[in-house]
Design a protein around this motif. Structure first.
Motif: not given
Length: 137
Positions: A64-93
């Motif tokens: 569940i925590l992993s799903l929560g982290s994935s949502v934060l990545i898709h919302l552009g709140e945190i960077e994806p692992p291994g990347e330096t830029a935030k991205r926003r993907d609201l449908p995936m979130a």
């Protein structure tokens, strides 16, 4: 129906290198060179081949925590692992939030903690989703 009237189809070729009684034959499969092993996949940035990091237990709460982290990545709140830029993907979130909701629907009479942790993460990521969507409009 004669051979000339048969509809076009496909041909099946037996490529096994043994007979029905198990004896080895010299068929097409016996003459094929063995398949080469697949190339090893490159390691993730910063990972080592003999990586001895300690990982959290693989249980429902970690999932569940992993799903929560994935949502934060898709919302552009945190960077994806291994990347330096935030991205926003609201449908995936939204899709990941729906997955989290599905996990919380299944009754779990033996673990009220499981249900509580799921809904805590779920409510937090839902609120963040609404805030991001409102800020974008």
């Amino acid at each position: 129906m004669s051979d000339s009237e048969k509809p076009p189809g496909f041909k099946v070729t037996d490529r096994r290198s043994f007979s029905e009684n198990g004896a080895t034959e010299s068929g097409p499969a016996a003459q094929d060179p063995p398949a080469e092993p697949a190339e090893p996949r490159p390691l993730a940035a910063g990972a080592q081949a003999d990586d001895n990091r300690a990982f959290p237990p693989a249980d429902f709460s970690t999932f569940i925590l992993s799903l929560g982290s994935s949502v934060l990545i898709h919302l552009g709140e945190i960077e994806p692992p291994g990347e330096t830029a935030k991205r926003r993907d609201l449908p995936m979130a939204k899709h990941t939030i729906d997955l989290c909701r599905c996990c919380g629907r299944k009754p779990s009479p033996t673990s009220p903690q499981r249900r509580t942790s799921c809904w805590t993460v779920f409510s937090t990521i839902c609120l963040r989703y609404v805030e991001v969507v409102k800020a974008g409009s």
